[in-house]
Design a protein around this motif. Structure first.
Motif, mmCIF file in Angstrom:
data_model
loop_
_atom_site.group_PDB
_atom_site.id
_atom_site.type_symbol
_atom_site.label_atom_id
_atom_site.label_comp_id
_atom_site.label_asym_id
_atom_site.label_seq_id
_atom_site.Cartn_x
_atom_site.Cartn_y
_atom_site.Cartn_z
ATOM 1 N N LEU A 28 0.871 -1.173 0.000
ATOM 2 C CA LEU A 28 0.000 0.000 0.000
ATOM 3 C C LEU A 28 0.910 1.225 0.000
ATOM 4 C CD1 LEU A 28 -3.060 -0.179 0.055
ATOM 5 C CD2 LEU A 28 -2.966 -0.005 2.550
ATOM 6 N N LEU A 29 0.538 2.231 -0.802
ATOM 7 C CA LEU A 29 1.346 3.453 -0.897
ATOM 8 C C LEU A 29 0.633 4.599 -0.189
ATOM 9 C CD1 LEU A 29 2.388 3.255 -4.674
ATOM 10 C CD2 LEU A 29 3.419 2.107 -2.696
ATOM 11 N N ASN A 30 1.418 5.452 0.417
ATOM 12 C CA ASN A 30 0.833 6.598 1.100
ATOM 13 C C ASN A 30 0.412 7.671 0.102
ATOM 14 O OD1 ASN A 30 0.042 8.125 3.356
ATOM 15 N ND2 ASN A 30 1.912 9.343 3.243
ATOM 16 N N ASP A 31 -0.564 8.463 0.487
ATOM 17 C CA ASP A 31 -0.912 9.689 -0.235
ATOM 18 C C ASP A 31 -1.455 10.655 0.807
ATOM 19 O OD1 ASP A 31 -4.001 9.803 -0.191
ATOM 20 O OD2 ASP A 31 -3.591 7.746 -0.834
ATOM 21 N N ASP A 32 -1.707 11.900 0.396
ATOM 22 C CA ASP A 32 -2.108 12.926 1.371
ATOM 23 C C ASP A 32 -3.620 13.010 1.571
ATOM 24 O OD1 ASP A 32 0.516 13.603 1.723
ATOM 25 O OD2 ASP A 32 0.472 15.280 0.319
ATOM 26 N N TYR A 33 -4.411 12.273 0.794
ATOM 27 C CA TYR A 33 -5.857 12.525 0.770
ATOM 28 C C TYR A 33 -6.742 11.379 1.252
ATOM 29 C CZ TYR A 33 -4.008 16.261 -2.081
ATOM 30 O OH TYR A 33 -3.272 17.332 -2.522
ATOM 31 N N THR A 34 -6.308 10.147 1.066
ATOM 32 C CA THR A 34 -7.165 9.024 1.465
ATOM 33 C C THR A 34 -7.347 9.046 2.984
ATOM 34 O OG1 THR A 34 -6.332 7.716 -0.382
ATOM 35 C CG2 THR A 34 -7.482 6.516 1.378
ATOM 36 N N PRO A 35 -8.601 9.023 3.471
ATOM 37 C CA PRO A 35 -8.811 9.060 4.928
ATOM 38 C C PRO A 35 -8.218 7.822 5.606
ATOM 39 C CG PRO A 35 -10.857 9.514 3.733
ATOM 40 C CD PRO A 35 -9.865 9.036 2.720
ATOM 41 N N VAL A 61 2.408 2.890 6.856
ATOM 42 C CA VAL A 61 2.391 3.442 5.487
ATOM 43 C C VAL A 61 2.373 4.967 5.540
ATOM 44 C CG1 VAL A 61 1.117 3.545 3.312
ATOM 45 C CG2 VAL A 61 1.238 1.385 4.578
ATOM 46 N N HIS A 62 1.555 5.501 6.443
ATOM 47 C CA HIS A 62 1.459 6.966 6.593
ATOM 48 C C HIS A 62 2.832 7.563 6.921
ATOM 49 C CE1 HIS A 62 -0.352 10.835 7.694
ATOM 50 N NE2 HIS A 62 0.359 10.797 8.803
ATOM 51 N N ASN A 63 3.589 6.902 7.783
ATOM 52 C CA ASN A 63 4.883 7.441 8.230
ATOM 53 C C ASN A 63 6.049 7.099 7.303
ATOM 54 O OD1 ASN A 63 3.972 8.718 10.632
ATOM 55 N ND2 ASN A 63 3.825 6.713 11.625
HETATM 56 N N1 TYC Z 1 -1.715 9.908 4.637
HETATM 57 C C1 TYC Z 1 -3.151 9.729 4.732
HETATM 58 C C2 TYC Z 1 -3.752 10.816 5.596
HETATM 59 O O1 TYC Z 1 -3.025 11.512 6.258
HETATM 60 C C3 TYC Z 1 -3.521 8.355 5.311
HETATM 61 C C4 TYC Z 1 -3.063 7.224 4.466
HETATM 62 C C5 TYC Z 1 -2.441 6.116 5.047
HETATM 63 C C6 TYC Z 1 -3.251 7.219 3.086
HETATM 64 C C7 TYC Z 1 -2.031 5.029 4.284
HETATM 65 C C8 TYC Z 1 -2.855 6.137 2.303
HETATM 66 O O2 TYC Z 1 -1.866 3.958 2.159
HETATM 67 C C9 TYC Z 1 -2.237 5.044 2.906
HETATM 68 N N2 TYC Z 1 -5.066 10.957 5.556
#
Ligand code: TYC
Length: 102
Positions: A28-35, A61-63
């Motif tokens: 799983l990849l992090n992004d700034d928008y997915t809750p 993943v978030h960190n």
């Molecule tokens: N970074 C996202 C946030 O701050 C949360 C998030 C975590 C998104 C893991 C994607 O794979 C993910 N809302």
């Protein structure tokens, strides 16, 4: 080979022809928008994680930017990636899930 009956033959060794299936890591990849709650729900539903494990993986993943959801044979990994990407798209989240050969 010349064995005790005096016959000459061919020595054969049997060997199982079955190959172990290659394993794939699903990430799983992090992004700034997915809750965060959505990511936790996906980990519970698609990867059968407990809420505790799902939460731990989500924070990882978030960190760290990327994290492992599990290791599966090719077709299982592919199905899980598709399930995550479909759920993300249905909910208009940019969440990305990928697989790589282990
Ligand atoms: N970074 C996202 C946030 O701050 C949360 C998030 C975590 C998104 C893991 C994607 O794979 C993910 N809302």
């Amino acid at each position: 080979q010349d064995d005790e009956d005096g016959q000459v033959g061919v020595v054969t060794k049997t060997r199982p022809k079955t190959k172990k299936p290659s394993l794939y890591r699903v990430l799983l990849l992090n992004d700034d928008y997915t809750p965060m709650e959505f990511v936790v729900a996906v980990l519970e539903q698609v990867f059968n994680k407990s809420v505790e494990d799902a939460t731990r993986i989500m924070w990882h993943v978030h960190n760290q930017g990327v994290g492992e959801c599990g290791i599966y044979p090719y077709e299982v990994a592919e199905t899980k990636v598709t399930q995550v990407m479909d759920a993300a798209r249905r909910n208009s989240h940019p969440l990305q899930c990928v697989m790589e050969k282990q």
